[in-house]
Write a protein that holds these residues in place. Structure first.
Motif, PDB file in Angstrom:
ATOM      1  N   ILE A 216       0.840  -1.023  -0.033  1.00  0.00           N
ATOM      2  CA  ILE A 216      -0.219   0.065  -0.013  1.00  0.00           C
ATOM      3  C   ILE A 216       0.952   1.324  -0.022  1.00  0.00           C
ATOM      4  O   ILE A 216       0.553   2.457  -0.703  1.00  0.00           O
ATOM      5  CB  ILE A 216      -0.981   0.117   1.247  1.00  0.00           C
ATOM      6  N   LEU A 219       2.563   1.813  -3.332  1.00  0.00           N
ATOM      7  CA  LEU A 219       1.387   2.188  -4.399  1.00  0.00           C
ATOM      8  C   LEU A 219       0.926   3.781  -4.449  1.00  0.00           C
ATOM      9  O   LEU A 219       1.182   4.507  -4.988  1.00  0.00           O
ATOM     10  CB  LEU A 219       0.200   1.304  -4.185  1.00  0.00           C
ATOM     11  N   LEU A 220       0.676   4.068  -2.780  1.00  0.00           N
ATOM     12  CA  LEU A 220       0.322   5.311  -2.629  1.00  0.00           C
ATOM     13  C   LEU A 220       1.436   6.452  -2.861  1.00  0.00           C
ATOM     14  O   LEU A 220       1.285   7.452  -3.314  1.00  0.00           O
ATOM     15  CB  LEU A 220      -0.273   5.519  -1.169  1.00  0.00           C
ATOM     16  N   MET A 223       1.840   6.798  -6.648  1.00  0.00           N
ATOM     17  CA  MET A 223       0.958   7.558  -7.231  1.00  0.00           C
ATOM     18  C   MET A 223       1.078   9.172  -6.900  1.00  0.00           C
ATOM     19  O   MET A 223       0.830   9.948  -7.639  1.00  0.00           O
ATOM     20  CB  MET A 223      -0.330   6.988  -6.801  1.00  0.00           C
ATOM     21  N   ASP A 224       1.019   9.336  -5.636  1.00  0.00           N
ATOM     22  CA  ASP A 224       1.253  10.734  -5.359  1.00  0.00           C
ATOM     23  C   ASP A 224       2.137  11.539  -5.549  1.00  0.00           C
ATOM     24  O   ASP A 224       2.411  12.606  -5.911  1.00  0.00           O
ATOM     25  CB  ASP A 224       0.995  10.873  -3.530  1.00  0.00           C
ATOM     26  N   TYR A 271      -0.611  10.735 -19.836  1.00  0.00           N
ATOM     27  CA  TYR A 271      -0.329  10.916 -18.349  1.00  0.00           C
ATOM     28  C   TYR A 271      -1.148  10.122 -17.319  1.00  0.00           C
ATOM     29  O   TYR A 271      -0.588   9.052 -16.627  1.00  0.00           O
ATOM     30  CB  TYR A 271      -0.728  12.320 -18.060  1.00  0.00           C
ATOM     31  N   ASN A 272      -2.475  10.026 -17.707  1.00  0.00           N
ATOM     32  CA  ASN A 272      -3.414   9.231 -16.885  1.00  0.00           C
ATOM     33  C   ASN A 272      -3.217   7.837 -17.014  1.00  0.00           C
ATOM     34  O   ASN A 272      -3.349   6.799 -16.367  1.00  0.00           O
ATOM     35  CB  ASN A 272      -4.919   9.689 -17.250  1.00  0.00           C
ATOM     36  N   ILE A 275      -0.176   6.329 -15.412  1.00  0.00           N
ATOM     37  CA  ILE A 275      -0.543   6.005 -13.706  1.00  0.00           C
ATOM     38  C   ILE A 275      -1.365   4.955 -13.641  1.00  0.00           C
ATOM     39  O   ILE A 275      -1.205   3.881 -12.974  1.00  0.00           O
ATOM     40  CB  ILE A 275      -1.249   7.136 -13.121  1.00  0.00           C
ATOM     41  N   LEU A 276      -2.327   4.767 -14.641  1.00  0.00           N
ATOM     42  CA  LEU A 276      -3.399   3.694 -14.479  1.00  0.00           C
ATOM     43  C   LEU A 276      -2.606   2.173 -14.782  1.00  0.00           C
ATOM     44  O   LEU A 276      -2.882   1.279 -13.858  1.00  0.00           O
ATOM     45  CB  LEU A 276      -4.417   4.040 -15.501  1.00  0.00           C
ATOM     46  N   CYS A 279      -0.447   1.138 -11.844  1.00  0.00           N
ATOM     47  CA  CYS A 279      -1.404   1.051 -10.774  1.00  0.00           C
ATOM     48  C   CYS A 279      -1.761  -0.350 -11.028  1.00  0.00           C
ATOM     49  O   CYS A 279      -2.045  -1.199 -10.012  1.00  0.00           O
ATOM     50  CB  CYS A 279      -2.272   2.033 -10.215  1.00  0.00           C
ATOM     51  N   TRP A 280      -2.392  -0.641 -12.065  1.00  0.00           N
ATOM     52  CA  TRP A 280      -3.405  -1.708 -12.423  1.00  0.00           C
ATOM     53  C   TRP A 280      -2.488  -3.074 -12.238  1.00  0.00           C
ATOM     54  O   TRP A 280      -2.574  -4.031 -11.797  1.00  0.00           O
ATOM     55  CB  TRP A 280      -3.714  -1.715 -13.911  1.00  0.00           C
ATOM     56  N   TYR A 283      -1.856  -3.511  -8.602  1.00  0.00           N
ATOM     57  CA  TYR A 283      -2.928  -3.949  -7.768  1.00  0.00           C
ATOM     58  C   TYR A 283      -3.142  -5.213  -8.116  1.00  0.00           C
ATOM     59  O   TYR A 283      -3.425  -6.302  -7.447  1.00  0.00           O
ATOM     60  CB  TYR A 283      -4.192  -2.920  -8.410  1.00  0.00           C
TER      61      TYR A 283
ATOM     62  N   PHE B 123     -12.024  -1.438  -8.939  1.00  0.00           N
ATOM     63  CA  PHE B 123     -10.835  -0.605  -9.637  1.00  0.00           C
ATOM     64  C   PHE B 123     -11.223   0.562 -10.446  1.00  0.00           C
ATOM     65  O   PHE B 123     -10.359   1.445 -10.283  1.00  0.00           O
ATOM     66  CB  PHE B 123     -10.169  -1.939 -10.569  1.00  0.00           C
ATOM     67  N   PRO B 132      -4.555  12.388 -11.591  1.00  0.00           N
ATOM     68  CA  PRO B 132      -3.900  13.586 -11.116  1.00  0.00           C
ATOM     69  C   PRO B 132      -5.133  14.796 -11.418  1.00  0.00           C
ATOM     70  O   PRO B 132      -5.484  14.785 -12.280  1.00  0.00           O
ATOM     71  CB  PRO B 132      -2.517  13.932 -12.180  1.00  0.00           C
TER      72      PRO B 132
END
Lengths: 295, 288
Positions: A216, A219-220, A223-224, A271-272, A275-276, A279-280, A283, B123, B132
Motif C-alpha cells: 500500500i 502504491l500510494l 501515485m502521489d 499521463y493518466n 499512472i493507471l 497501478c493496475w 494492484y 478498480f 492527477p
C-alpha cells in the motif's frame, strides 16, 4: 466463507456511481473530446484525429520533447522519493515505542506534516531553505557551501526531494507501524528461543509481515509523487529554467496558462494512462498474491 | 554438570544485557532525530509568524526578540483573510459529509456481496483516486461553470469527491470486512429491517472505520490546492488560494504568510488528536 452473490447490491453502489460519474466521467469525456479536435477560438472546433497524440509521442517535436523531458524528470523524482522514503520509513517504524504514553505522542507528531495544506508545505520549505531568512539555507551557506535553490538546479532538486521526504515519510512510518503491531508476541518469543538476532528477526518475521502495508505504501507514494504539483510549484515554480517542471506543472501550464486545449487533453490522457497502467499491474499482482496466501 | 554450567553462563548473560541497553538507546536516538527533522521547519514557520517583517529581513534570530501577535491580529480582523478559513472549512465539511453518506452503503455492498462487475467497478473507483488533479482542472472549470456552481463551496466539495469517495469506500470496505457476517444474518433472523440494522447495529460496529474515513476525507480536502483554486474566484476562495494570491500581488509579507500558514496547521492537529488511537490502522486503510 465465500461472499454470496446478489446483484441487488448494485442499488447500494448506485449513489457512489452517480456522483463519481458526474464528477469524473463527464470531465474525462470532455478531455477525450478535446484531444481529437483543434480550435481557432470562437468555440469552433474541427476534427483533428490523432494528430495531437502523434505530436506528443514524437520526441523530435516541440511538444513531444517537452513531454518526455517532464516525464523523465517526474519518474526520477518518484524513484528518488521511493528510494529514500521506504527504507527510512521502515527504520523509523522499527524505532517507535510499542507501548506507553510515547506511542500516541509520537504518532500525532509524525502525522502532523501529512495534515498541512500542500501549498503551506511549499511555503514552509520555501522559507526554511532560503539563504537570507531561512534556518536551513543560512546554516548550509554558513558551512561554506553555495546553496541557492532558485539559481542552482541541483540545489532545487535537493530541496524538492527533501521536502517530499519531510512531507510523506511519516505515511510510510505509520503504515509500517500498523503492520508491525499486527505481529503476535508469540513470534518474537519463538525468535528469542531460537536465539535469533535483530537482523534475523527483521528478515524472517517483520519484513514478511509488513509486506501488505508496504505494498500500500509503495502504491500510494508512487501515485502521489508522480502527480505532485503544488509543493514544487510553490517552492521553485518549476525552475530554475525547467529543472523541476514535473508533468503536472507542465500540464497546468499548457491547459490553464496557454489554454492549448488539444495538446493539454492529449497529454492528460497519456499521463493518466501511465499512472493507471502502473497501478493496475501493481494492484493485480498484489491482490493475486493475497488470494493465494488466503487459500 | 549443571554446577559447572551456571558460573559460565553468568558473564555470557551480562554481555547481552549491556548490548540490550545500547540497542534500547539507538531507537530513541533515531526517533528523536527524525522528530527533530520534522519539527524544525514547522518551528521556523511559527517563529517567523511571531516576528515583525523588520526583524525577519534584518537578521537571523533563532527565536523572536520582540514577540508580536500583530500578524495574527491582521488575519482575524481582515475579512479577506478570515473568510478564507470559513470557506475552506465549509467545503471540507460538505465534502466529508457527502463522501461518507454515499460511501457507507457502497462499502457494505463491496464487503458483503459479489455482484455483476464488482471487481471492475472497484478498480474503476480506485482509478479516480489515482487520476492527477491537474488532468481534471480544466474540465472541472468548464463543467461547474456550465451548471452554475462555479465559485461556490459546492463546486469544490463535489470536485474533491472524485478522490475522496473512492478512498472512503476503500477504507470502509477494509473495516467492514473485519466484522463477521454472522452478525448480519443474526439480525436478519431477529427481524431487523436492513436500514434499521445498518444504522443501529452495523454502523456502531465500524465506528472506528467511519472516524478514520472522515479523517481522511477531511485531510485530503483540506490540503488540496489546485482544484480549490481553479474552481473559485472571490466568494468561495479558500485560505490556501488566498495565501498564494496575496503573495504574488503585494510582494512578500513573510510574517503574515507565516501566521496564515501556522493557522492552517491547527485544524489538522485537532482532528488528528481525535483519531489518534485508530490512526495506525487507519493509515493502513483498515487492512491490517
Amino acid at each position: 466463507m465465500a461472499k454470496p452473490r446478489d446483484d441487488r447490491a448494485w442499488l447500494l453502489v448506485l449513489p457512489v456511481l452517480a456522483l463519481v460519474a458526474f464528477s469524473a466521467l463527464i470531465p474525462v469525456m470532455t478531455v477525450v473530446n478535446y484531444s481529437v479536435q483543434d480550435t481557432f477560438g470562437n468555440n469552433q472546433f474541427f476534427w483533428n484525429g490523432t494528430a495531437w497524440f502523434k505530436e506528443l509521442l514524437d520526441p523530435s517535436t516541440d511538444l513531444g520533447g517537452r513531454f518526455f523531458d517532464a516525464l523523465w524528470r517526474t519518474l526520477l523524482f518518484s524513484g528518488l522519493c521511493l528510494l529514500i522514503e521506504i527504507p527510512l520509513g521502515i527504520a523509523v517504524a522499527l524505532c517507535l515505542p510499542r507501548k506507553g504514553w510515547g506511542v500516541a505522542a509520537s504518532l500525532v507528531t509524525l502525522a502532523l506534516p501529512l495534515l498541512i495544506p500542500w501549498n503551506v508545505v511549499g511555503t514552509i520549505w520555501q522559507v526554511f531553505a532560503r539563504g537570507d531568512i531561512g534556518l536551513l539555507g543560512a546554516a548550509v551557506n554558513g558551512l561554506g557551501i553555495d546553496y541557492n535553490y532558485a539559481r542552482d538546479p541541483l540545489a532545487a532538486w535537493i530541496t524538492v526531494v527533501a521536502m517530499d521526504v519531510w512531507h510523506w515519510t511519516s505515511l510510510v512510518v505509520l503504515l509500517c507501524y500498523a503492520g508491525l503491531r499486527a505481529i503476535p508476541d508469540a513470534y518474537y518469543q519463538a525468535a528469542k528461543v531460537d536465539g535469533a538476532g535483530a537482523w534475523a528477526v527483521f528478515r524472517a518475521i517483520q519484513l514478511p509481515k509488513m509486506q501488505r502495508v508496504l505494498t500500500i505504501a509503495v502504491l500510494l507514494r508512487f501515485m502521489d509523487s508522480f502527480m505532485i504539483y503544488t509543493e514544487p510549484f510553490v517552492v521553485t515554480g518549476g525552475g530554475p529554467g525547467n529543472a523541476t517542471t514535473f508533468l503536472s506543472i507542465d500540464l497546468v501550464k499548457i491547459a490553464l496558462g496557454q489554454f492549448d486545449l488539444g495538446k493539454a487533453a492529449a497529454m492528460s490522457i497519456v499521463y493518466n494512462l501511465i499512472i493507471l497502467t502502473v497501478c493496475w499491474v501493481f494492484y493485480a499482482t498484489t491482490t493475486r498474491g493475497q488470494s493465494e496466501a488466503s487459500r | 554438570m549443571s554446577d559447572l554450567a551456571v558460573p559460565a553462563a553468568i558473564p555470557a548473560a551480562r554481555a547481552p544485557a549491556r548490548r540490550l541497553a545500547a540497542s534500547a538507546l539507538a531507537p530513541r536516538v533515531v526517533l528523536g532525530l527524525y522528530i527533530l527533522f520534522l519539527l524544525t521547519p514547522i518551528y521556523w514557520l511559527v517563529n517567523m509568524s511571531l516576528k515583525t517583517n523588520l526583524e525577519i529581513s534584518t537578521g537571523m534570530t533563532l527565536w523572536p526578540q520582540n514577540p508580536t501577535l500583530e500578524n495574527y491580529r491582521r488575519i482575524f480582523t481582515d475579512a479577506s483573510w478570515y473568510s478564507g478559513y470559513i470557506n475552506s472549512l465549509t467545503f471540507v465539511l460538505l465534502n466529508s459529509a457527502i463522501s461518507l453518506a454515499v460511501a457507507l452503503p457502497a462499502a457494505y455492498a463491496f464487503s458483503r456481496y459479489r455482484f455483476l462487475g464488482d471487481k471492475h467497478l472497484f478498480f474503476w473507483l480506485l482509478s479516480n483516486r489515482m487520476a492527477p488533479p491537474a488532468v481534471f482542472a480544466l474540465p472541472f472549470f468548464q463543467l461547474y461553470s456550465a451548471v452554475g456552481l462555479f465559485d461556490t463551496p459546492w463546486a469544490v466539495a463535489l470536485a474533491h469527491c472524485v478522490f475522496n469517495i473512492p478512498l472512503a469506500v476503500w477504507i470502509l470496505e477494509g473495516f467492514m470486512s473485519g466484522v463477521p457476517r454472522e452478525i448480519d444474518e443474526t439480525a436478519a433472523i431477529d427481524g431487523w429491517s436492513f436500514p434499521a440494522f445498518f444504522v443501529r447495529i452495523f454502523m456502531p460496529l465500524v465506528a472506528g472505520g467511519i472516524g478514520v474515513a472522515a479523517f481522511f476525507c477531511f485531510m485530503f480536502s483540506w490540503v488540496e490546492l489546485l482544484l480549490a483554486r481553479t474552481l473559485t474566484t472571490v466568494d468561495a476562495k479558500p485560505i490556501v488560494a488566498t495565501m498564494t494570491r496575496t503573495v504574488s500581488a503585494a510582494g512578500m509579507d513573510w510574517g503574515l504568510l507565516a501566521a496564515a500558514g501556522t493557522l492552517t496547521i491547527i485544524p489538522g492537529a485537532i482532528v488528528i488528536w481525535f483519531v489518534r488511537n485508530h490512526i495506525a490502522r487507519g493509515f493502513a486503510l483498515g487492512r491490517v
